[in-house]
Enzyme design. Structure first.
Site, PDB file in Angstrom:
ATOM      1  CG  MET A  37      -2.096  11.646  26.330  1.00 55.56           C
ATOM      2  SD  MET A  37      -3.615  12.576  26.102  1.00 55.56           S
ATOM      3  CE  MET A  37      -3.776  12.468  24.316  1.00 55.56           C
ATOM      4  CG  HIS A  66       2.017  10.360  19.952  1.00 54.94           C
ATOM      5  ND1 HIS A  66       0.990  11.217  19.596  1.00 54.94           N
ATOM      6  CD2 HIS A  66       3.052  11.153  20.323  1.00 54.94           C
ATOM      7  CE1 HIS A  66       1.394  12.475  19.756  1.00 54.94           C
ATOM      8  NE2 HIS A  66       2.637  12.463  20.202  1.00 54.94           N
ATOM      9  CG  MET A  68       1.699  13.070  23.552  1.00 51.84           C
ATOM     10  SD  MET A  68      -0.005  13.191  22.996  1.00 51.84           S
ATOM     11  CE  MET A  68      -0.371  11.446  22.791  1.00 51.84           C
ATOM     12  CG  ASP A 175      -1.378  12.663  16.149  1.00 51.84           C
ATOM     13  OD1 ASP A 175      -2.611  12.650  16.037  1.00 51.84           O
ATOM     14  OD2 ASP A 175      -0.761  12.225  17.145  1.00 51.84           O
TER      15      ASP A 175
HETATM   16  C1  DX5 Z   1      -3.582  14.253  20.431  1.00 53.47           C
HETATM   17  C2  DX5 Z   1      -3.252  12.854  19.976  1.00 53.47           C
HETATM   18  C3  DX5 Z   1      -3.851  12.503  18.664  1.00 53.47           C
HETATM   19  C4  DX5 Z   1      -5.344  12.467  18.670  1.00 53.47           C
HETATM   20  C5  DX5 Z   1      -5.829  12.592  17.254  1.00 53.47           C
HETATM   21  O1  DX5 Z   1      -2.823  14.559  21.542  1.00 53.47           O
HETATM   22  O2  DX5 Z   1      -1.849  12.707  19.835  1.00 53.47           O
HETATM   23  O3  DX5 Z   1      -3.341  11.264  18.188  1.00 53.47           O
HETATM   24  O4  DX5 Z   1      -5.878  11.317  19.248  1.00 53.47           O
HETATM   25  O5  DX5 Z   1      -7.203  12.652  17.290  1.00 53.47           O
HETATM   26  P1  DX5 Z   1      -8.078  13.503  16.267  1.00 53.47           P
HETATM   27  O6  DX5 Z   1      -7.905  12.878  14.931  1.00 53.47           O
HETATM   28  O7  DX5 Z   1      -9.434  13.357  16.844  1.00 53.47           O
HETATM   29  O8  DX5 Z   1      -7.560  14.926  16.303  1.00 53.47           O
HETATM   30 ZN    ZN Z   2      -1.072  10.906  18.733  1.00 52.49          ZN
END
Ligand code: DX5
Ligand code: ZN
Length: 216
Positions: A37, A66, A68, A175
């Site tokens: 992120m 992932h 973001m 997710d």
């Molecule tokens: C949120 C992330 C998720 C998060 C999931 O922005 O992309 O991958 O870490 O975590 P939980 O399972 O705690 O919702």
């Molecule tokens: Zn994620």
């Protein structure tokens, strides 16, 4: 289809990152989910290459990255060098989605495209034949530990139907807010891969929790 669990390292204890990564390495989870992120695409900053390299050192499992972040195309090469087996980018973050997917495939990784809860499936539909994975966000991206948005279940069912028609090889990953309590419905709706952060790392016995989610 084989079920895959991808524990999100965002909820790991960063003071014990090697210990927590080795736990995932021993567990029944096949993938390791890495949430990057940038504080621009989402209102939070997580971690980048050095942390990812430390995770890579402690496991040989498949790294599911992932992104973001805005302008993800700028960093695809470096994430693949750092060990990403799958690079997932957000459709909302890109002007040239097809160009970025080409870049990911060209660098040797699997291609993933994600969408926020409010983004309709029509936004990713044109790219399905180019995708190894669609990542359906079932919370607003940015933070671990949020509650699952129930409408996501219908989105997964609809995507399963769409993929069956136009791109049967594409995997569905979900997710956000996933635990043993809702995993069964998600597998039944057609999910191939589930991400879980808080549910795994918040459990008193994370390895058993991983098995519970896989067998839900
Ligand atoms: C949120 C992330 C998720 C998060 C999931 O922005 O992309 O991958 O870490 O975590 P939980 O399972 O705690 O919702
Ligand atoms: Zn994620």
């Amino acid at each position: 289809m084989k079920k895959i669990l991808s524990p999100s390292m965002l909820s790991a204890d960063f003071g014990n990152l090697e210990r927590d990564t080795r736990m995932v390495d021993r567990s029944a989870a096949a993938w390791v989910h890495i949430d990057v992120m940038d504080g621009v695409f989402v209102p939070n900053i997580s971690f980048g290459f050095p942390v990812m390299k430390a995770i890579r050192k402690a496991t040989s499992k498949f790294l599911d990255v992932h992104l973001m972040i805005v302008d993800p195309q700028k960093y695809v090469g470096r994430f693949v060098e750092a060990g990403a087996g799958l690079v997932t980018v957000h459709v909302e973050a890109l002007e040239d989605v097809a160009g970025c997917l080409d870049l990911i495939r060209g660098s040797g990784a699997m291609t993933g495209l994600s969408l926020r809860p409010g983004t309709p499936l029509s936004a990713i539909e044109p790219y399905l034949p180019e995708l190894d994975v669609v990542l359906v966000m079932s919370v607003e991206p940015g933070f671990g530990g949020q509650s699952f948005i129930p409408e996501s279940l219908d989105k997964v069912r609809e995507l399963r139907e769409l993929i069956g028609r136009v791109s049967p090889g594409t995997l569905i990953e979900v997710d956000g807010g996933i635990s043993a309590a809702n995993a069964g419905e998600l597998w039944a709706a057609g999910a191939d891969v589930l991400v879980a952060g808080a549910a795994v790392f918040g459990a008193s016995d994370p390895e058993t929790e991983i098995e519970k989610i896989l067998n839900a």
